[in-house]
Design an enzyme around this catalytic site. Structure first.
Site, PDB file in Angstrom:
ATOM      1  N   TYR A  45      23.315  30.956  14.385  1.00  0.00           N
ATOM      2  CA  TYR A  45      22.973  32.088  13.420  1.00  0.00           C
ATOM      3  C   TYR A  45      21.881  31.723  12.411  1.00  0.00           C
ATOM      4  O   TYR A  45      21.026  32.555  12.521  1.00  0.00           O
ATOM      5  CB  TYR A  45      24.234  32.334  12.628  1.00  0.00           C
ATOM      6  CG  TYR A  45      25.577  32.655  13.401  1.00  0.00           C
ATOM      7  CD1 TYR A  45      25.571  33.845  14.306  1.00  0.00           C
ATOM      8  CD2 TYR A  45      26.543  31.570  13.407  1.00  0.00           C
ATOM      9  CE1 TYR A  45      26.713  33.838  15.204  1.00  0.00           C
ATOM     10  CE2 TYR A  45      27.685  31.935  14.174  1.00  0.00           C
ATOM     11  CZ  TYR A  45      27.724  33.285  14.984  1.00  0.00           C
ATOM     12  OH  TYR A  45      28.822  33.165  15.764  1.00  0.00           O
ATOM     13  N   PRO A 100      27.154  42.365  15.673  1.00  0.00           N
ATOM     14  CA  PRO A 100      28.078  43.379  16.158  1.00  0.00           C
ATOM     15  C   PRO A 100      28.315  44.265  15.442  1.00  0.00           C
ATOM     16  O   PRO A 100      28.240  44.321  14.194  1.00  0.00           O
ATOM     17  CB  PRO A 100      29.496  42.430  16.522  1.00  0.00           C
ATOM     18  CG  PRO A 100      29.316  41.318  15.415  1.00  0.00           C
ATOM     19  CD  PRO A 100      27.959  41.128  15.138  1.00  0.00           C
ATOM     20  N   HIS A 126      26.489  38.726  11.266  1.00  0.00           N
ATOM     21  CA  HIS A 126      27.565  37.679  12.139  1.00  0.00           C
ATOM     22  C   HIS A 126      27.526  36.240  11.576  1.00  0.00           C
ATOM     23  O   HIS A 126      28.472  35.484  12.077  1.00  0.00           O
ATOM     24  CB  HIS A 126      26.922  37.600  13.567  1.00  0.00           C
ATOM     25  CG  HIS A 126      28.036  37.349  14.665  1.00  0.00           C
ATOM     26  ND1 HIS A 126      29.131  36.742  14.104  1.00  0.00           N
ATOM     27  CD2 HIS A 126      27.912  37.421  16.041  1.00  0.00           C
ATOM     28  CE1 HIS A 126      29.810  36.734  15.501  1.00  0.00           C
ATOM     29  NE2 HIS A 126      29.214  37.077  16.590  1.00  0.00           N
ATOM     30  N   LYS A 151      47.014  48.131  28.876  1.00  0.00           N
ATOM     31  CA  LYS A 151      47.555  46.794  29.219  1.00  0.00           C
ATOM     32  C   LYS A 151      48.954  46.741  29.670  1.00  0.00           C
ATOM     33  O   LYS A 151      49.466  45.936  29.788  1.00  0.00           O
ATOM     34  CB  LYS A 151      47.208  45.971  27.913  1.00  0.00           C
ATOM     35  CG  LYS A 151      48.072  46.379  26.646  1.00  0.00           C
ATOM     36  CD  LYS A 151      47.573  45.732  25.292  1.00  0.00           C
ATOM     37  CE  LYS A 151      48.157  46.172  24.158  1.00  0.00           C
ATOM     38  NZ  LYS A 151      47.837  45.378  23.011  1.00  0.00           N
ATOM     39  N   LYS A 154      51.016  43.971  31.727  1.00  0.00           N
ATOM     40  CA  LYS A 154      52.360  43.363  31.506  1.00  0.00           C
ATOM     41  C   LYS A 154      53.408  43.792  32.432  1.00  0.00           C
ATOM     42  O   LYS A 154      54.274  42.962  32.507  1.00  0.00           O
ATOM     43  CB  LYS A 154      52.591  44.010  30.245  1.00  0.00           C
ATOM     44  CG  LYS A 154      51.872  43.198  29.150  1.00  0.00           C
ATOM     45  CD  LYS A 154      52.036  43.930  27.707  1.00  0.00           C
ATOM     46  CE  LYS A 154      51.361  43.284  26.622  1.00  0.00           C
ATOM     47  NZ  LYS A 154      51.570  44.021  25.170  1.00  0.00           N
ATOM     48  N   SER A 155      53.410  44.847  33.200  1.00  0.00           N
ATOM     49  CA  SER A 155      54.518  45.165  33.851  1.00  0.00           C
ATOM     50  C   SER A 155      54.441  44.264  35.172  1.00  0.00           C
ATOM     51  O   SER A 155      55.714  44.181  35.827  1.00  0.00           O
ATOM     52  CB  SER A 155      54.317  46.704  34.427  1.00  0.00           C
ATOM     53  OG  SER A 155      53.313  47.197  35.109  1.00  0.00           O
ATOM     54  N   SER A 173      48.354  38.537  32.583  1.00  0.00           N
ATOM     55  CA  SER A 173      47.472  38.435  31.325  1.00  0.00           C
ATOM     56  C   SER A 173      46.533  39.679  31.465  1.00  0.00           C
ATOM     57  O   SER A 173      45.869  39.903  32.019  1.00  0.00           O
ATOM     58  CB  SER A 173      46.659  37.232  31.438  1.00  0.00           C
ATOM     59  OG  SER A 173      45.481  37.438  30.328  1.00  0.00           O
ATOM     60  N   PRO A 174      46.618  40.669  30.266  1.00  0.00           N
ATOM     61  CA  PRO A 174      45.669  41.941  30.359  1.00  0.00           C
ATOM     62  C   PRO A 174      44.207  41.572  30.317  1.00  0.00           C
ATOM     63  O   PRO A 174      43.470  42.012  30.920  1.00  0.00           O
ATOM     64  CB  PRO A 174      46.182  42.664  29.215  1.00  0.00           C
ATOM     65  CG  PRO A 174      47.539  42.126  28.983  1.00  0.00           C
ATOM     66  CD  PRO A 174      47.692  40.881  29.245  1.00  0.00           C
ATOM     67  N   TYR A 190      30.338  34.440  29.875  1.00  0.00           N
ATOM     68  CA  TYR A 190      30.570  34.210  28.545  1.00  0.00           C
ATOM     69  C   TYR A 190      31.661  35.040  28.055  1.00  0.00           C
ATOM     70  O   TYR A 190      31.597  36.351  27.917  1.00  0.00           O
ATOM     71  CB  TYR A 190      29.511  34.221  27.590  1.00  0.00           C
ATOM     72  CG  TYR A 190      29.911  33.745  26.163  1.00  0.00           C
ATOM     73  CD1 TYR A 190      29.643  32.644  25.523  1.00  0.00           C
ATOM     74  CD2 TYR A 190      30.275  34.702  25.234  1.00  0.00           C
ATOM     75  CE1 TYR A 190      30.040  32.226  24.131  1.00  0.00           C
ATOM     76  CE2 TYR A 190      30.695  34.555  23.931  1.00  0.00           C
ATOM     77  CZ  TYR A 190      30.396  33.217  23.460  1.00  0.00           C
ATOM     78  OH  TYR A 190      30.860  33.028  22.152  1.00  0.00           O
ATOM     79  N   SER A 218      34.215  35.052  24.626  1.00  0.00           N
ATOM     80  CA  SER A 218      34.426  34.635  23.202  1.00  0.00           C
ATOM     81  C   SER A 218      36.035  34.094  23.257  1.00  0.00           C
ATOM     82  O   SER A 218      36.733  34.934  23.510  1.00  0.00           O
ATOM     83  CB  SER A 218      34.286  35.391  21.917  1.00  0.00           C
ATOM     84  OG  SER A 218      34.507  34.673  20.766  1.00  0.00           O
ATOM     85  N   SER A 251      33.464  40.173  25.486  1.00  0.00           N
ATOM     86  CA  SER A 251      34.493  39.838  24.365  1.00  0.00           C
ATOM     87  C   SER A 251      35.478  40.757  24.011  1.00  0.00           C
ATOM     88  O   SER A 251      35.305  42.147  24.158  1.00  0.00           O
ATOM     89  CB  SER A 251      33.772  39.890  22.826  1.00  0.00           C
ATOM     90  OG  SER A 251      34.492  39.547  21.935  1.00  0.00           O
ATOM     91  N   GLN A 252      36.916  40.374  24.044  1.00  0.00           N
ATOM     92  CA  GLN A 252      37.834  41.259  23.873  1.00  0.00           C
ATOM     93  C   GLN A 252      38.138  41.242  22.204  1.00  0.00           C
ATOM     94  O   GLN A 252      38.185  40.111  21.830  1.00  0.00           O
ATOM     95  CB  GLN A 252      39.203  40.768  24.408  1.00  0.00           C
ATOM     96  CG  GLN A 252      40.216  41.515  24.162  1.00  0.00           C
ATOM     97  CD  GLN A 252      41.567  40.968  24.697  1.00  0.00           C
ATOM     98  OE1 GLN A 252      42.680  41.516  24.881  1.00  0.00           O
ATOM     99  NE2 GLN A 252      41.778  39.638  24.964  1.00  0.00           N
TER     100      GLN A 252
END
Length: 679
Positions: free
Chosen positions: A145, A158, A387, A469, A473-474, A478-479, A502, A504, A604-605
């Site tokens: 950073y 972001p 950030h 998702k 799960k059904s 993993s979603p 990548y 995160s 990134s989620q």
């Protein structure tokens, strides 16, 4: 979470190859600006009045609870060298030819041999870890950073976008802006009172140090920036921007009992109305906000020239001490009120990432403040995060709080009884500048440079509505692993080869933890995407490959959040070599090392339960994509960014392949689940 750099040709873009050599002076600057304390330095927070909240929310927030687990948090571990090198070899194998891999294996074995360079550096790193709460934290703050020299807009910061807001008139626009400003101010007070409930994940407490977003501003330096954190007693105001003009608006006042309390909503809205009227004419001839969008070294020199004048120093001080910035954006002339959801959300993403250029709202920003809340008259709203102070989960947490306050509970801030004496309320104050010819030229250059980046940024936001998702799960997968492998498949469909990826992974189980890299381009993922593209492979075999790829991703995710991934450990070894004056080991010069850090997929989620929020960020390499996603039960928000000038990237095309991949994977797993249920 995202962003690093170099220069490509005449037009610099981001490359994740940056490993800065820290001088002793830079290290000292970082240490002074980082985690010396989890608490704020001022005692004024003890005088803050607890903000008014609905009863249900009021029960959750209790002063003093935020850091109750902090002293018990674990230190970030230094993984065993052999373990890291073994995982590293597995992670680069899908990216290399057989000959390249054999060369890398030899270099890696030489680096990790008994008595070799790797073992020497490992011992030095372990020694550092014994004397630090987090051996990485101060290095990471600098490398990721503060030492980052490209502009923070697009390249580092972001952004958060909202679904379209519908303002029937100016009064509705100002009411919405007032509610957002007061909501953020309430959140900041809760942070200062340490009233947030501490985060817990899988029954383990998480570090809360990133939540100290209050009154933080990044200050440009000659080779590394610093962070200015202002005590509450010196930060009772926010900055309001309109049409490139700056206004100081006090929001905290001392009450007769000596407490600090929020100003009444009616007063704040009245001042926003006055600001709108005063700044409705032409923007300033030389909008100073443009300077904060510059390359950091250029911005440092321009700021030094700007500060030569006493009035300018005073205005800068007011901005840099602000709690946050509220940007009241003028409407964009190309926004169609009847635009489809993808078109409008993509517009919002661009507004948050860069402001749509100096002709529109890019100069209505101060990119160095930790939080900027953007409210557009055309309904395009969101927020921007500087950030260095925090990562996505901590930064976005204020938005569910504000939405819960007003959407779920229908809270009326205009009905609150304020203890502030009306006679003490002050009007907003416009900040003035004395612009020298050199500074005028600095501003024009900054506008031109930023506009080039704006024109080269391609962004598409779309809502994938076929399923969310709940489907993953059904079928008991993993979603996140499902979506990550969909991203792998989309990329392979376009380019017929895998790429360094990548994702995160948060390390907040550890004190001062930030992130590590989840390397999603695994051997199993490569086998899966090849199987999906081969018409001779049966559906059952494709499902088997997909399940193995999802399991491999889940395993690496667990390694990353547990402090046992590859990237931060290897970074630590390289930095300790630099700091010790050693020649850079051949391991770090190997082609595989460079190739595995050229993240053509930076992902990134950021899961947020509210369906009206999405995140976005810029691509980190000029031939790659930034992919951010927010999965819900029945849909997934995606934002994909890339460089418009690069001939091989196209955000809209990538989104199309991503949706196609999601559906193909759903069909494969659904068929597999049906067959399995009959056995």
């Amino acid at each position: 979470m995202f962003f690093v750099s170099t220069v490509a040709g005449s037009f610099p873009r981001l490359f994740l190859r940056r490993t800065l050599v820290m001088t002793s002076q830079a290290t000292a600057a970082v240490l002074q600006s980082s985690h010396s304390s989890d608490r704020h330095a001022s005692s004024d927070h003890h005088r803050l009045q607890f903000p008014s909240l609905p009863p249900e929310m009021n029960r959750r927030f209790k002063p003093g609870q935020m850091f109750k687990y902090q002293d018990a948090l674990m230190k970030l571990p230094v993984p065993p060298l052999k373990q890291t090198l073994s995982k590293y070899l597995l992670s680069v194998q899908p990216l290399l030819t057989r000959e390249e891999y054999e060369r890398t294996r030899e270099v890696t074995e030489q680096f990790g041999r008994p008595g070799g360079e790797g073992q020497l550096l490992q011992l030095k790193l372990m020694e550092r870890a014994r004397s630090h709460d987090n051996w990485l934290a101060d290095w990471w703050l600098h490398v990721a950073y503060l030492g980052f020299r490209l502009p923070v807009a697009i390249h580092s910061s972001p952004a958060i976008g909202y679904d379209k807001q519908h303002f029937k008139d100016t009064n509705a626009f100002l009411k919405f802006a007032t509610e957002k400003a007061i909501g953020i101010a309430k959140w900041n007070i809760l942070i200062l009172l340490e009233a947030l409930p501490p985060d817990v994940y899988r029954k383990k407490p998480m570090c809360m140090s990133q939540f100290s977003l209050y009154s933080h501003c990044r200050i440009p330096g000659p080779s590394s920036d610093t962070q200015r954190r202002t005590p509450i007693g010196d930060s009772r105001h926010i900055i309001v921007m309109r049409n490139g003009h700056f206004f100081k608006l006090d929001v905290l006042y001392e009450t007769p009992s000596g407490e600090l309390a929020l100003a009444p909503a009616k007063h704040i809205m009245g001042q926003l109305s006055a600001i709108l009227e005063e700044a409705s004419s032409a923007p300033p001839l030389h909008p100073v906000g443009a300077l904060s969008s510059e390359h950091r070294d250029t911005w440092y020199r321009a700021r030094e020239r700007l500060r030569e004048d006493a009035r300018n120093r005073s205005s800068l001080d007011v901005i840099e001490r602000a709690q946050f910035c509220l940007c009241l954006d003028k409407p964009h002339p190309l926004v169609d009120g009847g635009a489809d959801q993808t078109s409008f959300l993509s517009f919002v993403a661009r507004r948050m990432l860069h402001g749509n250029g100096s002709e529109f709202n890019s100069t209505n920003r101060w990119w160095d403040l930790s939080t900027q809340m953007v409210v557009g008259e055309d309904g395009g709203c969101g927020s921007i995060l500087e950030h260095s102070s925090s990562d996505g989960p901590a930064a976005i947490s204020v938005h569910p709080f504000v939405l819960e306050l007003y959407t779920k509970h229908k809270y009326d801030v205009f009905g609150e009884q304020s203890p502030v004496d009306p006679a003490l309320l002050r009007p907003a104050e416009k900040l003035e500048w004395n612009i020298s010819p050199q500074t005028a030229q600095d501003i024009e250059t900054a506008k031109e440079n930023h506009d080039r980046y704006v024109n080269d940024t391609d962004v598409t936001t779309f809502v994938f509505k076929d399923f969310g998702k709940n489907f993953a799960k059904s079928v008991k997968v993993s979603p996140d692993g499902f979506i990550q492998n969909a991203i792998q498949l989309a990329y392979y469909k376009l380019y017929n080869h895998p790429t360094a990826t990548y994702e995160s992974g948060g390390t907040r189980w550890f004190k001062y933890g930030r992130t590590d890299t989840i390397r999603s381009a695994t051997n199993a993922a490569l086998a899966f995407v090849k199987a999906m593209q081969d018409s001779n492979v049966s559906s059952a075999q494709k499902a088997k490959c997909l399940l193995e790829a999802i399991n491999a991703h889940s395993q690496y995710t667990n390694d990353a959040i547990s402090g046992n991934a590859v990237d931060r450990h290897l970074l630590g070894l390289k930095l300790i070599a630099n700091e010790s004056g050693m020649e850079t080991p051949a391991f770090f010069e190997d082609k595989a090392f460079t190739k595995s850090l050229h993240f053509c997929l930076s992902t990134s989620q950021v899961p947020v339960s509210d369906h009206t929020i999405f995140l976005c960020f810029g691509a980190v390499v000029e031939d790659g994509y930034g992919v951010c996603y927010n999965p819900h039960e029945k849909e997934v928000y995606f934002t994909v960014s890339c460089c418009r000038q690069h001939p091989s990237t196209d955000s809209l095309l990538f989104c199309s392949k991503l949706a196609e991949s999601m559906n193909e994977m759903r069909d494969v797993l659904a068929a597999h689940a049906t067959v399995s249920s009959k056995l």
